[in-house]
Design a protein around this motif. Sequence first.
Motif, PDB file in Angstrom:
ATOM      1  N   SER A   1       0.788  -1.217  -0.182  1.00 17.64           N
ATOM      2  CA  SER A   1       0.168  -0.105   0.183  1.00 17.64           C
ATOM      3  C   SER A   1       0.708   1.353  -0.153  1.00 17.64           C
ATOM      4  N   ARG A   2       2.204   1.069   0.123  1.00 16.41           N
ATOM      5  CA  ARG A   2       3.156   2.171   0.178  1.00 16.41           C
ATOM      6  C   ARG A   2       3.329   3.055  -0.987  1.00 16.41           C
ATOM      7  N   PRO A   3       3.707   4.167  -0.889  1.00 21.23           N
ATOM      8  CA  PRO A   3       4.055   4.788  -2.145  1.00 21.23           C
ATOM      9  C   PRO A   3       5.494   4.731  -2.483  1.00 21.23           C
ATOM     10  N   ILE A   4       6.034   5.153  -3.675  1.00 24.92           N
ATOM     11  CA  ILE A   4       7.402   4.830  -4.125  1.00 24.92           C
ATOM     12  C   ILE A   4       8.449   5.382  -3.220  1.00 24.92           C
ATOM     13  N   VAL A   5       8.054   6.720  -2.663  1.00 25.64           N
ATOM     14  CA  VAL A   5       8.966   7.166  -1.886  1.00 25.64           C
ATOM     15  C   VAL A   5       9.131   6.525  -0.459  1.00 25.64           C
TER      16      VAL A   5
ATOM     17  N   ASN B   1      -1.679   0.232  -3.047  1.00 23.23           N
ATOM     18  CA  ASN B   1      -2.960  -0.666  -3.082  1.00 23.23           C
ATOM     19  C   ASN B   1      -3.569  -0.767  -4.226  1.00 23.23           C
ATOM     20  N   GLY B   2      -2.468  -0.981  -5.353  1.00 21.56           N
ATOM     21  CA  GLY B   2      -2.878  -1.439  -6.854  1.00 21.56           C
ATOM     22  C   GLY B   2      -3.138  -0.398  -7.457  1.00 21.56           C
ATOM     23  N   ALA B   3      -2.997   1.173  -7.208  1.00 20.25           N
ATOM     24  CA  ALA B   3      -3.173   2.059  -8.038  1.00 20.25           C
ATOM     25  C   ALA B   3      -2.100   2.481  -8.816  1.00 20.25           C
ATOM     26  N   GLN B   4      -0.834   1.885  -8.626  1.00 20.57           N
ATOM     27  CA  GLN B   4       0.186   2.145  -9.392  1.00 20.57           C
ATOM     28  C   GLN B   4       1.157   0.864  -9.493  1.00 20.57           C
ATOM     29  N   ILE B   5       1.793   0.720 -10.785  1.00 19.56           N
ATOM     30  CA  ILE B   5       2.654  -0.313 -11.177  1.00 19.56           C
ATOM     31  C   ILE B   5       3.938   0.504 -11.571  1.00 19.56           C
ATOM     32  N   ILE B   6       5.229  -0.165 -11.100  1.00 25.21           N
ATOM     33  CA  ILE B   6       6.318   0.393 -11.402  1.00 25.21           C
ATOM     34  C   ILE B   6       7.438  -0.580 -11.852  1.00 25.21           C
ATOM     35  N   ASN B   7       8.576  -0.183 -12.469  1.00 24.23           N
ATOM     36  CA  ASN B   7       9.548  -1.156 -12.769  1.00 24.23           C
ATOM     37  C   ASN B   7      10.150  -1.031 -11.686  1.00 24.23           C
ATOM     38  N   SER B   8      10.534  -2.145 -10.906  1.00 27.30           N
ATOM     39  CA  SER B   8      11.306  -2.150  -9.781  1.00 27.30           C
ATOM     40  C   SER B   8      12.793  -1.692  -9.722  1.00 27.30           C
ATOM     41  N   ASP B   9      13.340  -2.016 -11.038  1.00 27.54           N
ATOM     42  CA  ASP B   9      14.597  -1.517 -11.064  1.00 27.54           C
ATOM     43  C   ASP B   9      15.014  -0.253 -11.233  1.00 27.54           C
ATOM     44  N   THR B  10      13.993   0.394 -12.167  1.00 27.78           N
ATOM     45  CA  THR B  10      14.155   1.834 -12.459  1.00 27.78           C
ATOM     46  C   THR B  10      13.349   2.884 -11.584  1.00 27.78           C
TER      47      THR B  10
END
Length: 106
Positions: free
Chosen positions: A48-52, A71-80
């Motif tokens: 549920s946490r944000p990237i920061v 909580n599913g609202a964002q998908i990121i590239n874990s590496d970048t």
Amino acid sequence: MKYKAILLDLDGTVSSYATSAMPQIPSLKVVSSLQLASQHMHVGLATSRPIVKIKTILKFLKLKGYSILHNGAQIINSDTTETVWKKPISPSISRKLYRISQNHKF
């Protein structure tokens, strides 16, 4: 291989449960297990946490591929840490939810 991916919660799974704003760095045992698993399948976080709040842990784990945040609202590239998809709640919906919540005691 039967499984192609594993997505793990952060608090209480990858790292010790943190009541503070920042989760704790995972143990070396957890890190080595995730690195071994990532040789056979995709390993990512689902939190549920944000990237920061998780950038440090992502760098520490050296995950590749995708992780799910907010909580599913964002998908990121874990590496970048680049966002590849997001669907935040609109400000008008947020205001409506706030007004509704004012009518209830939590």
